[in-house]
Design a protein around this motif. Structure first.
Motif, mmCIF file in Angstrom:
data_model
loop_
_atom_site.group_PDB
_atom_site.id
_atom_site.type_symbol
_atom_site.label_atom_id
_atom_site.label_comp_id
_atom_site.label_asym_id
_atom_site.label_seq_id
_atom_site.Cartn_x
_atom_site.Cartn_y
_atom_site.Cartn_z
ATOM 1 N N ARG A 104 15.179 -48.373 4.525
ATOM 2 C CA ARG A 104 14.310 -47.718 5.515
ATOM 3 C C ARG A 104 14.694 -46.248 5.696
ATOM 4 N NH1 ARG A 104 11.118 -51.225 8.720
ATOM 5 N NH2 ARG A 104 11.785 -53.412 8.619
ATOM 6 N N LEU A 105 15.991 -45.982 5.771
ATOM 7 C CA LEU A 105 16.432 -44.596 5.901
ATOM 8 C C LEU A 105 16.025 -43.786 4.679
ATOM 9 C CD1 LEU A 105 19.987 -45.070 7.443
ATOM 10 C CD2 LEU A 105 18.112 -43.776 8.471
ATOM 11 N N ALA A 106 16.259 -44.324 3.485
ATOM 12 C CA ALA A 106 15.929 -43.604 2.262
ATOM 13 C C ALA A 106 14.441 -43.294 2.176
ATOM 14 C CB ALA A 106 16.375 -44.406 1.043
ATOM 15 N N ALA A 107 13.615 -44.247 2.605
ATOM 16 C CA ALA A 107 12.162 -44.092 2.516
ATOM 17 C C ALA A 107 11.570 -43.340 3.696
ATOM 18 C CB ALA A 107 11.504 -45.460 2.394
ATOM 19 N N GLY A 108 12.396 -42.940 4.651
ATOM 20 C CA GLY A 108 11.900 -42.219 5.816
ATOM 21 C C GLY A 108 11.179 -43.096 6.814
ATOM 22 N N GLN A 109 11.388 -44.412 6.736
ATOM 23 C CA GLN A 109 10.746 -45.329 7.667
ATOM 24 C C GLN A 109 11.618 -45.641 8.888
ATOM 25 O OE1 GLN A 109 9.070 -48.791 5.712
ATOM 26 N NE2 GLN A 109 8.577 -47.617 3.874
ATOM 27 N N LEU A 110 12.812 -45.063 8.918
ATOM 28 C CA LEU A 110 13.706 -45.149 10.067
ATOM 29 C C LEU A 110 14.246 -43.753 10.318
ATOM 30 C CD1 LEU A 110 15.402 -46.744 12.173
ATOM 31 C CD2 LEU A 110 17.095 -47.117 10.367
ATOM 32 N N THR A 111 13.983 -43.205 11.503
ATOM 33 C CA THR A 111 14.434 -41.859 11.793
ATOM 34 C C THR A 111 15.943 -41.832 12.014
ATOM 35 O OG1 THR A 111 14.167 -42.045 14.198
ATOM 36 C CG2 THR A 111 12.227 -41.371 12.910
ATOM 37 N N VAL A 112 16.530 -40.680 11.806
ATOM 38 C CA VAL A 112 17.970 -40.523 12.035
ATOM 39 C C VAL A 112 18.298 -40.813 13.486
ATOM 40 C CG1 VAL A 112 19.882 -38.882 11.998
ATOM 41 C CG2 VAL A 112 18.186 -38.866 10.155
ATOM 42 N N GLU A 113 17.445 -40.340 14.390
ATOM 43 C CA GLU A 113 17.691 -40.546 15.813
ATOM 44 C C GLU A 113 17.689 -42.031 16.160
ATOM 45 O OE1 GLU A 113 16.441 -36.631 14.859
ATOM 46 O OE2 GLU A 113 15.369 -38.535 14.543
ATOM 47 N N ALA A 114 16.722 -42.769 15.625
ATOM 48 C CA ALA A 114 16.656 -44.211 15.894
ATOM 49 C C ALA A 114 17.847 -44.929 15.271
ATOM 50 C CB ALA A 114 15.347 -44.785 15.359
ATOM 51 N N ALA A 115 18.252 -44.511 14.090
ATOM 52 C CA ALA A 115 19.404 -45.137 13.443
ATOM 53 C C ALA A 115 20.673 -44.908 14.247
ATOM 54 C CB ALA A 115 19.564 -44.588 12.024
ATOM 55 N N HIS A 116 20.828 -43.727 14.780
ATOM 56 C CA HIS A 116 22.024 -43.417 15.565
ATOM 57 C C HIS A 116 22.074 -44.208 16.868
ATOM 58 C CE1 HIS A 116 23.463 -39.369 13.654
ATOM 59 N NE2 HIS A 116 23.317 -40.339 12.771
ATOM 60 N N ARG A 117 20.931 -44.699 17.315
ATOM 61 C CA ARG A 117 20.907 -45.499 18.553
ATOM 62 C C ARG A 117 21.221 -46.973 18.317
ATOM 63 N NH1 ARG A 117 16.220 -42.288 19.678
ATOM 64 N NH2 ARG A 117 14.876 -44.020 19.015
ATOM 65 N N LEU A 118 21.262 -47.409 17.062
ATOM 66 C CA LEU A 118 21.517 -48.813 16.781
ATOM 67 C C LEU A 118 22.935 -49.193 17.205
ATOM 68 C CD1 LEU A 118 19.920 -49.149 13.223
ATOM 69 C CD2 LEU A 118 18.976 -49.968 15.383
ATOM 70 N N ARG A 119 23.051 -50.343 17.870
ATOM 71 C CA ARG A 119 24.351 -50.848 18.320
ATOM 72 C C ARG A 119 24.502 -52.313 17.941
ATOM 73 N NH1 ARG A 119 27.017 -47.923 22.379
ATOM 74 N NH2 ARG A 119 25.873 -46.057 23.066
ATOM 75 N N ASP A 120 25.747 -52.712 17.685
ATOM 76 C CA ASP A 120 25.991 -54.131 17.426
ATOM 77 C C ASP A 120 26.293 -54.854 18.732
ATOM 78 O OD1 ASP A 120 28.648 -53.608 18.109
ATOM 79 O OD2 ASP A 120 29.402 -53.777 16.056
ATOM 80 N N GLY A 121 26.614 -56.124 18.646
ATOM 81 C CA GLY A 121 26.861 -56.925 19.837
ATOM 82 C C GLY A 121 28.056 -56.484 20.646
ATOM 83 N N ASP A 122 28.952 -55.712 20.044
ATOM 84 C CA ASP A 122 30.131 -55.202 20.744
ATOM 85 C C ASP A 122 29.929 -53.787 21.265
ATOM 86 O OD1 ASP A 122 31.651 -57.546 20.298
ATOM 87 O OD2 ASP A 122 32.120 -56.875 18.264
ATOM 88 N N GLY A 123 28.708 -53.268 21.125
ATOM 89 C CA GLY A 123 28.425 -51.928 21.607
ATOM 90 C C GLY A 123 28.795 -50.821 20.645
ATOM 91 N N ILE A 124 29.238 -51.165 19.437
ATOM 92 C CA ILE A 124 29.591 -50.161 18.439
ATOM 93 C C ILE A 124 28.318 -49.619 17.796
ATOM 94 C CG2 ILE A 124 30.807 -49.740 16.261
ATOM 95 C CD1 ILE A 124 32.708 -52.015 17.048
ATOM 96 N N THR A 125 28.175 -48.308 17.770
ATOM 97 C CA THR A 125 26.977 -47.717 17.186
ATOM 98 C C THR A 125 27.078 -47.681 15.669
ATOM 99 O OG1 THR A 125 27.841 -45.455 17.230
ATOM 100 C CG2 THR A 125 26.720 -46.250 19.226
ATOM 101 N N LEU A 126 25.935 -47.530 15.041
ATOM 102 C CA LEU A 126 25.913 -47.399 13.583
ATOM 103 C C LEU A 126 26.758 -46.219 13.108
ATOM 104 C CD1 LEU A 126 24.824 -48.166 10.762
ATOM 105 C CD2 LEU A 126 22.824 -46.756 11.260
ATOM 106 N N PRO A 127 26.638 -45.035 13.726
ATOM 107 C CA PRO A 127 27.508 -43.934 13.284
ATOM 108 C C PRO A 127 28.991 -44.256 13.413
ATOM 109 C CG PRO A 127 25.713 -43.077 14.600
ATOM 110 C CD PRO A 127 25.650 -44.574 14.714
ATOM 111 N N GLN A 128 29.387 -44.912 14.489
ATOM 112 C CA GLN A 128 30.791 -45.273 14.661
ATOM 113 C C GLN A 128 31.245 -46.238 13.572
ATOM 114 O OE1 GLN A 128 30.482 -46.778 18.678
ATOM 115 N NE2 GLN A 128 31.311 -44.899 19.577
ATOM 116 N N ALA A 129 30.389 -47.214 13.245
ATOM 117 C CA ALA A 129 30.743 -48.195 12.215
ATOM 118 C C ALA A 129 30.847 -47.532 10.848
ATOM 119 C CB ALA A 129 29.712 -49.321 12.185
ATOM 120 N N MET A 130 29.914 -46.647 10.534
ATOM 121 C CA MET A 130 29.956 -45.954 9.245
ATOM 122 C C MET A 130 31.202 -45.080 9.130
ATOM 123 S SD MET A 130 25.996 -44.830 8.504
ATOM 124 C CE MET A 130 26.422 -44.215 6.861
#
Length: 448
Positions: free
Chosen positions: A174-200
């Motif tokens: 989705r990121l590669a194809a532009g179907q997920l914005t950077v802003e939306a991706a950065h807001r993603l969190r797992d069940g422990d509250g860890i964000t996608l940027p933190q996990a990466m």
């Protein structure tokens, strides 16, 4: 010939980013490469044996290969070892997707095969990895045949396809194809509250680099994804391999039922505002609406607050997954479920919010490429044969990429139809048939 059994001891506790592959993994990759002279069948079994224990949970027997975890790092290390053992150019793109190239990656009009290596919670061994392993094995088979490549060839592993950790499927594609914005991706969190940027970042990747990758996608002339079938359509035809026609429209909706927390042992039934009851009525409504529309609807995930045995919940959050053969049927199911939920909520004094978290419209795979695959497979060995063409309700990276790249899919027979479960299975002969079919397709598309 038989596929090696699963390792009951499991694996996947490695902590390194994929660039720091353990020496044992790299050695295993070289061992697989040494066997490739025997063709795709032998190398498939070697690779399958090596990958099988990674991320397998000892108690459940299922896989927990979640994005940007130790098990994910081990899978990535395995992929890199396979690429380097075959002398392929290895790279990771800005979104964490892995690529192994034969030929010039910048030349354009490349043929790409691949899938993903991550899993749903306690998923099966075949969903995703079968496509990646088969792609390497198909390349081995083509080299055994002495095939001469006229187009660049790549094998790919797209990250976080299942969405098990952050709740959104196909994040890498989705990121590669532009179907997920950077802003939306950065807001993603797992069940422990860890964000996608933190996990990466914890896994050794740069989260600030993620985003659309149109230049890379423009260099791809065709993407073919082999996948275990997640149903029994092929089993009913008696054929080991089929071609995908389309992916049903599908999406995920979050239902938040808000009531009033109270004591389970002292609150009269008449005085309760219990959101669990409204949620239960909604689950039943989903089944009724799906049956009426000839579609699919599932509440498969739930979160409860305060989640105490002796406490009436204040919040019940449930996630609806719905899929249908066409958009009208899907709309009918989702609107029917929401209408029923609101009616029950109003009668019980429950507040309700419904949020669409993801949606993928119907994907019709490019007819020209699909027909080309049909011709290649039908005319193998000089014998014309009918190749089943079937739709699917499951989402895939090929579906996401189809808006930017000509894509196609091959399915390998699943005799039970079970998927997203440790019981997921494909027979060894069918897996080898899938490797041969993929090799034939890649030879027809990328070789003279």
């Amino acid at each position: 010939m038989s596929l090696p059994p699963a390792n009951a001891n499991g694996a996947g506790n490695g902590a390194a980013a994929e660039g720091r592959a353990a020496s044992g993994t790299a050695t295993e990759g070289r061992t697989a490469a040494e066997g490739r002279a025997q063709g795709g069948s032998a190398s498939f079994q070697d690779m399958w044996r090596e990958l099988l224990p990674v991320g397998r949970h000892q108690d459940s027997g299922g896989y927990r290969r979640y994005a940007w975890t130790g098990a994910d790092a081990d899978c990535r290390a395995w992929f890199r070892a396979q690429a380097e053992a075959r002398g392929l150019s290895y790279e990771v793109d800005r979104n964490g997707n892995q690529w192994a190239w034969l030929g010039d990656p910048l030349a354009g009009d490349a043929v790409v095969a691949g899938s993903h290596l991550d899993s749903v919670p306690d998923g099966g061994a075949f969903d995703g990895p079968l496509g990646v392993v088969s792609s390497f094995a198909a390349l081995d088979e083509l080299r055994r045949r002495g095939a001469e490549f006229t187009r660049p060839l790549a094998i790919s592993n797209f990250g976080d396809e299942e969405g098990a950790r952050f709740g959104l499927a196909c994040v890498g594609s989705r990121l590669a194809a532009g179907q997920l914005t950077v802003e939306a991706a950065h807001r993603l969190r797992d069940g422990d509250g860890i964000t996608l940027p933190q996990a990466m970042e914890a896994a050794g990747y740069d989260p600030d680099a993620i985003g659309p990758d149109p230049e890379r996608l423009a260099r791809i002339g065709a993407f073919v994804e082999l996948h275990v079938e997640q149903g029994r359509a092929l089993d009913l035809t008696g054929e080991p391999v089929g071609i995908a026609s389309a992916i049903w429209p599908h999406g995920r909706w979050r239902f938040d039922f808000r009531g009033e927390a109270n004591h389970a042992g002292t609150t009269r039934l008449a005085d309760r505002r219990d959101p669990m009851l409204t949620y239960a009525e909604t689950v039943l409504a989903a089944r009724r609406e799906a049956e009426l529309a000839g579609a699919l609807a599932t509440f498969g995930k739930i979160s409860v607050e305060p989640n105490g045995v002796n406490a009436i919940p204040s919040l019940v959050r449930g996630w609806l997954d719905s899929r249908a053969a066409d958009q009208a049927a899907l709309d009918a199911v989702v609107s029917g479920v929401e209408r029923a939920a609101r009616e029950h909520a109003e009668r019980a004094g429950i507040d309700l919010d419904v949020v669409r978290e993801s949606f993928t419209p119907v994907v019709e795979f490019e007819h020209a490429l699909r027909d080309e695959l049909g011709k290649i497979l039908a005319g193998r060995d000089g014998a014309e044969r009918a190749v089943p063409v079937l739709g699917t309700g499951a989402g895939h990276d090929a579906g996401i990429l189809s808006a930017s790249v000509p894509t196609a899919m091959l399915f390998v027979r699943n005799p039970t139809g079970i998927s997203h479960s440790p019981a997921e299975h494909a027979g060894e002969d069918d897996c080898v048939a899938g490797v041969t079919a993929l090799a034939d397709v890649l030879e027809g598309l990328a070789c003279s």
